[in-house]
Design a protein around this motif. Structure first.
Motif, short mmCIF file in Angstrom:
data_model
loop_
_atom_site.label_atom_id
_atom_site.label_comp_id
_atom_site.label_asym_id
_atom_site.label_seq_id
_atom_site.Cartn_x
_atom_site.Cartn_y
_atom_site.Cartn_z
N THR A 55 72.69 47.45 8.68
CA THR A 55 72.88 47.79 10.09
C THR A 55 71.75 47.23 10.94
O THR A 55 70.58 47.37 10.58
N LEU A 86 75.44 46.57 18.46
CA LEU A 86 75.25 47.29 17.20
C LEU A 86 76.16 46.66 16.16
O LEU A 86 77.37 46.55 16.38
N LYS A 87 75.57 46.23 15.05
CA LYS A 87 76.31 45.50 14.02
C LYS A 87 76.14 46.22 12.69
O LYS A 87 75.05 46.68 12.36
N HIS A 88 77.25 46.31 11.93
CA HIS A 88 77.17 46.95 10.61
C HIS A 88 77.96 46.12 9.60
O HIS A 88 79.10 45.73 9.85
N TYR A 94 81.16 45.07 14.85
CA TYR A 94 80.14 45.18 15.89
C TYR A 94 80.74 45.72 17.18
O TYR A 94 81.95 45.64 17.42
#
Length: 792
Positions: free
Chosen positions: A448, A488-490, A499
Motif C-alpha cells: 500500500t 491511494l494505491k493497494h 487505486y
C-alpha cells in the motif's frame, strides 16, 4: 526501428515501485529454484521456446521509470514500434490509436480534447486543457502537432496533472520523447513511404558515438509531400502539404553521475487547404438548388484559390541529470520560436462572383522559454518508507500578430468597380508563470502506498489589441493559485492493483481576440474577458494481469467538475453588432462563455498475447461532458441573417444575445474504441505478418446549437501486411488505410456561408448575401501505400 541500445540494461535503470518490488522478489525466488536444478536443467530450458508473456511497458508518468501496471493513473503508451507498425506520419493520426483522444490540425491553432472537454487554442492560447511536452519541457500545440519522425515514445496521461510535471492541466498531458543518442553503437535507419495519392515520405536517422561512453550524437530528418485533404476547387486549385525538418541531438556523460542531453529541432511545413463544401439544399430542402450540385463524395470547394500557410518552427531542448547517491537533480529547459504566415479566404462560399477571393495575410510570431529544476529521491528514504519529488518552473511566452479586418465595398454606382477596404489589426501578448511543487509518496505497507502533492502557481499576462493604430483592448492580469493531488494505491495480489485518486486544477482567465468593436457592452465584455477556470477530479481504477501475464486488463472510472470552463461557440460564430467610429453593422464571431461543466466517463484497456505469433489489444473510452446551466452567447434572433435592428430589438438594446443552456461541452463522440491485432508466420527464412486496426466512433451531437451536424456512428479500418528479416535488418510493408472508403461528414455548418459588403448606392449600408453552399468536414479518403525500412 534501429537496433541500438543504451550501455545500461533497462532493468538497472528501472526504479521500481513497492508493488513491482514484490514481483521482483518472487522472480528472484523462481530464479533460485531454477538454478538449484543444475546446469543440465538450465541447458534443457534454453532449448525450449521462450515463456509466453506480455512485455513490460516502462513509463515516466510520475517522473521516474515505472512499470505501466504500477502507476495509479490512466496512461496510454504509443511506442516507436507502434508508430512504425501503423505508419503514423502525422501527429493527428494518434487519435485513431488512442480512443477518446481528439486531435484537430490547423495551420495556426491546432487543438486537442480528452475526457469530455475540448482544448480550443483560439480560446485558451498558451493554457490548454491538455498540456504537451517534448523531452520533458512544455511545448505549444502548434509545435507539437506536426510531422512524426524519430520518436521513442508517446505517453497520454489522462486526468489532472501538475503536481509532478511541468504545468497544471485539467484533462491530461501528452508527453513526446525523441530518440536519444546511444553510446558505443554506430547505426541508423532509412524509412520510405509512397502512396496512391502522390504522397511520399522520407525519414531517417544516424547515431554516431564520438567518445566511448562519454559523447554521442544523433541526426534525424524527414521530408513529406502529399495532396493534403484531397479537396480541390471547381477551378482546379488543389489542397497540398509539403514539409521538411531535422533534429540534431547530443548526449554527454563526462562523469558516471552526470548526463547532459542537448537537442535542436526545426520544421518548415507549407500547406494549401481548400475548404470542402456541399450544396446547401441537401441538408435543407427549403433552399434553392446550387448552380453545381456537390456532396461529400465530390471533395470539392467553391473558393477561387486555396488557403495558404507557411510555418517555421524552431525548438531547443536542454536536459541535465545529476545523481547524488540517494538523491537526484534534474533540469529541463526549452526555447521555442515560431513564425506563421497565413492567407485565409474571406469568401469560402463564393458569395461574390464579382470579386475574387479576398484575403489579407495574417503574420504571427511567437517565442517562449521554460526552465524547470527538479529534486527527487533515487531510492525510497527512511528505511524505504517515503520518496519525494520537488521542483520549480519558470515559463515565459510572447506573441505578436499582424493582420487586417477586410470590408468589401460595392462602388459600382459611383466609380464602376468593387474594392476592399483593409483595416490593420495588431494584437500582442505576454504571459509569465512561476510555480513550485512537491509530491510525497508514503509506503504504508509492502502493498500500500499513499501519494500527495501540491503546486503553488503565480501567473501574469498582458495583452493589447490595436485597430487602425488605436488601442481598443488592453489587459493586465495577475493570479496566485494552489492545486492539489492525492492517490491511494493497494496491490491486492501480485497481479491485481487498485487505486483511488483526487486532483484539482487551474487555468488562467483568458482574453478573447476577434471582436474589434470600439464600443462594447458589459455583456459583450463578459464573453471576451473570462475569470480563471478551476476543476476537481475523482478517479477509481484497477490494473490487472491474468493467465500467467498473457492478458492485461485496466479499467478506470472518473468524475470531474469545472467552474468557468471557457466554452467557445462553434461554426461561423454568432451574430452581433459591431461598432466602429459610431457606425454599427452586423458581424459574426466565436465568443466564449465561462460555464460550469460536469464530466463523467469510463476507460478500458486490454492486451492479450494469444500466442508467440498472435496478439490482440483493445482500448475503449466513454466520456460525457455537459454544461450545467451555463450562460453562453447565442443566436436568439429567429431564423436567417439578422439586421442591427433585429439584434437590438431581441436583446433590449445589447450587441448580442445570451442563453442559459444544458448541453454537451465537447463535439467528440461519447464512445470511441480501437481494436488492434497482429499475426506473424514464417515465410521461407523470413517472417511475414498481417495486422489490422479498427477504430469505432459512436454517435455524436457535435454543436448542440446546430441541428444539421449530428454524426451517426461509423468505423475506420486499416490493414497492413508485410515481410521482415528476422533480426530486424529490413522490412517491406503494404497497407490500406480506411479500407472500406468510409465517407462520413463529421462536421456540417448550421447555415450556408454568409458574407457581407457595403453598398455605396445605399449610403454604405451593410448588405448580407448567402452562398448556395455550406462548409463540411469529411473523413480522410482511402489510402494505399507501401513502406520500406532498412536498419544499418
Amino acid at each position: 526501428m534501429n537496433a541500438v541500445f543504451d550501455k545500461k540494461p533497462l532493468s538497472l535503470a528501472l526504479q521500481p515501485s513497492r508493488g513491482h518490488q514484490i514481483r521482483q522478489r518472487l522472480s528472484l525466488a523462481a530464479l533460485t529454484t531454477l538454478l538449484s536444478v543444475g546446469s543440465v536443467g538450465v541447458a534443457a530450458q534454453a532449448d525450449t521456446e521462450p515463456m509466453l508473456a506480455l512485455e513490460e511497458v516502462v513509463v515516466t508518468a510520475r517522473r521516474k521509470d515505472e512499470s505501466l501496471q504500477d502507476v495509479p493513473l490512466t496512461v496510454n503508451v504509443v511506442t516507436t514500434k507502434a508508430l512504425d507498425d501503423l505508419n503514423i506520419r502525422r501527429f493527428s493520426d494518434l487519435q485513431g490509436v488512442v480512443a477518446g483522444l481528439t486531435l484537430e490540425e490547423d495551420s495556426l491553432a491546432p487543438n486537442a480534447s480528452v475526457r469530455g472537454v475540448r482544448f480550443d487554442t483560439y480560446a485558451s492560447g498558451f493554457n490548454p486543457t491538455v498540456e504537451f511536452y517534448l523531452n520533458d519541457a512544455p511545448i505549444v500545440s502548434l509545435a507539437a502537432m506536426q510531422a512524426m519522425f524519430d520518436v521513442a515514445q508517446i505517453e497520454v496521461l489522462r486526468g489532472p496533472q501538475g503536481t509532478l510535471r511541468g504545468r497544471a492541466s485539467p484533462s491530461g498531458s501528452i508527453t513526446i520523447t525523441a530518440q536519444r543518442p546511444v553510446f558505443n553503437e554506430l547505426g541508423g535507419y532509412i524509412d520510405l513511404t509512397g502512396t496512391d495519392h502522390a504522397g511520399q515520405n522520407i525519414r531517417g536517422a544516424v547515431n554516431v558515438p564520438l567518445i566511448d561512453d562519454v559523447l554521442a550524437m544523433r541526426f534525424a530528418g524527414f521530408y513529406e509531400s502529399n495532396e493534403g485533404s484531397q479537396v480541390e476547387t471547381l477551378a482546379g486549385d488543389e489542397s497540398e502539404y509539403e514539409g521538411d525538418g531535422y533534429r540534431a541531438s547530443f548526449r554527454l556523460a563526462p562523469t558516471d553521475n552526470l548526463e547532459i542531453n542537448l537537442m535542436y529541432q526545426r520544421m518548415q511545413p507549407d500547406r494549401r487547404d481548400v475548404k470542402q463544401v456541399e450544396s446547401a439544399y441537401l441538408a435543407d430542402a427549403s433552399l434553392a438548388p446550387s448552380p453545381v450540385a456537390l456532396d461529400e463524395g465530390d471533395r470539392k470547394g467553391v473558393m477561387d484559390v486555396a488557403d495558404r500557410s507557411s510555418q517555421d518552427i524552431k525548438r531547443t531542448n536542454l536536459e541535465v541529470q545529476y545523481d547524488l547517491g540517494d538523491h537526484q537533480v534534474n533540469y529541463a529547459g526549452s526555447y521555442t520560436k515560431q513564425a506563421v504566415t497565413r492567407f485565409e479566404s474571406d469568401d469560402a462560399g463564393e458569395v461574390f462572383s464579382e470579386w475574387d477571393d479576398f484575403s489579407a495575410p495574417t503574420s504571427t510570431a511567437t517565442k517562449g522559454q521554460s526552465h524547470e529544476v527538479r529534486f527527487s529521491s533515487s531510492e525510497p528514504l527512511f528505511n524505504g518508507l517515503v520518496d519525494y519529488v520537488a521542483g520549480a518552473l519558470y515559463q515565459n511566452n510572447e506573441s505578436y500578430t499582424d493582420s487586417s479586418s477586410e470590408t468589401l465595398l460595392d462602388l459600382t454606382s459611383v466609380y464602376g468597380f468593387w474594392t476592399v477596404n483593409e483595416t490593420p489589426v495588431v494584437s500582442a501578448g505576454e504571459s509569465e508563470e512561476q510555480s513550485v511543487y512537491a509530491n510525497l509518496t508514503f509506503y504504508l505497507t509492502e502493498a500500500t502506498e499513499l501519494s500527495a502533492g501540491l503546486r503553488r502557481i503565480s501567473y501574469e499576462n498582458e495583452s493589447e489589441i490595436l485597430v487602425n493604430g488605436n488601442v481598443i483592448s488592453s489587459n493586465d492580469n495577475k493570479w496566485d493559485e494552489t492545486i492539489y493531488s492525492a492517490s491511494l494505491k493497494h496491490q491486492f495480489t501480485e497481479d491485481v492493483m487498485g487505486y483511488v485518486s483526487y486532483g484539482s486544477s487551474w487555468r488562467p482567465g483568458i482574453n478573447v481576440v476577434g471582436d474589434f468593436s470600439d464600443n462594447k457592452t458589459t455583456l459583450e465584455e463578459s464573453f471576451l474577458n473570462l475569470a480563471p477556470e478551476t476543476s476537481d477530479s475523482y478517479e477509481v481504477g484497477f490494473k490487472s494481469s491474468w493467465l500467467d501475464n498473457t492478458l492485461r486488463v485496466n479499467l478506470a472510472a472518473y468524475y470531474q467538475e469545472f467552474d468557468n470552463y471557457p466554452y467557445r461557440v462553434g461554426g461561423e460564430g454568432i451574430y452581433y453588432i459591431t461598432e466602429r467610429s459610431g457606425s454599427q453593422s452586423v458581424d459574426q464571431f466565436n465568443f466564449v462563455g465561462a460555464v460550469p461543466v460536469n464530466v463523467k466517463g469510463l476507460e478500458l484497456e486490454t492486451f492479450y498475447q494469444i500466442s508467440h505469433q498472435w496478439d490482440v489489444s483493445a482500448l475503449v473510452s466513454w466520456s460525457k461532458g455537459e454544461i450545467d446551466g451555463g450562460t453562453v452567447p447565442c443566436n436568439d434572433y429567429g431564423t436567417g441573417s439578422p439586421s442591427v435592428a433585429d439584434i437590438s430589438a431581441a436583446t433590449g438594446g445589447d450587441h448580442l444575445a445570451a442563453c442559459t443552456v444544458d448541453y454537451r461541452s465537447n463535439n467528440a463522440p461519447l464512445l470511441t474504441a480501437t481494436l488492434q491485432s497482429e499475426y506473424s508466420f514464417p515465410v521461407a527464412s523470413m517472417e511475414g505478418y498481417v495486422r489490422g486496426m479498427v477504430t469505432l466512433y459512436g454517435n455524436s451531437e457535435n454543436d448542440p446549437a446546430n441541428q444539421l451536424d449530428d454524426v451517426d456512428s461509423y468505423e475506420m479500418t486499416n490493414l497492413y501486411a508485410g515481410i521482415r528479416e528476422p533480426e530486424g535488418k529490413w522490412e517491406v510493408m503494404l497497407y490500406a488505410k480506411n479500407v472500406f472508403d468510409t465517407e462520413q461528414v463529421i462536421n456540417r455548418e448550421a447555415t450556408p456561408y454568409l458574407a457581407g459588403y457595403r453598398d455605396a448606392a445605399l449610403g454604405y449600408a451593410e448588405v448580407q448575401r448567402s452562398s448556395d453552399y455550406r462548409g463540411i468536414k469529411v473523413t480522410a479518403p482511402r489510402e494505399f501505400g507501401v513502406n520500406f525500412r532498412y536498419n544499418f
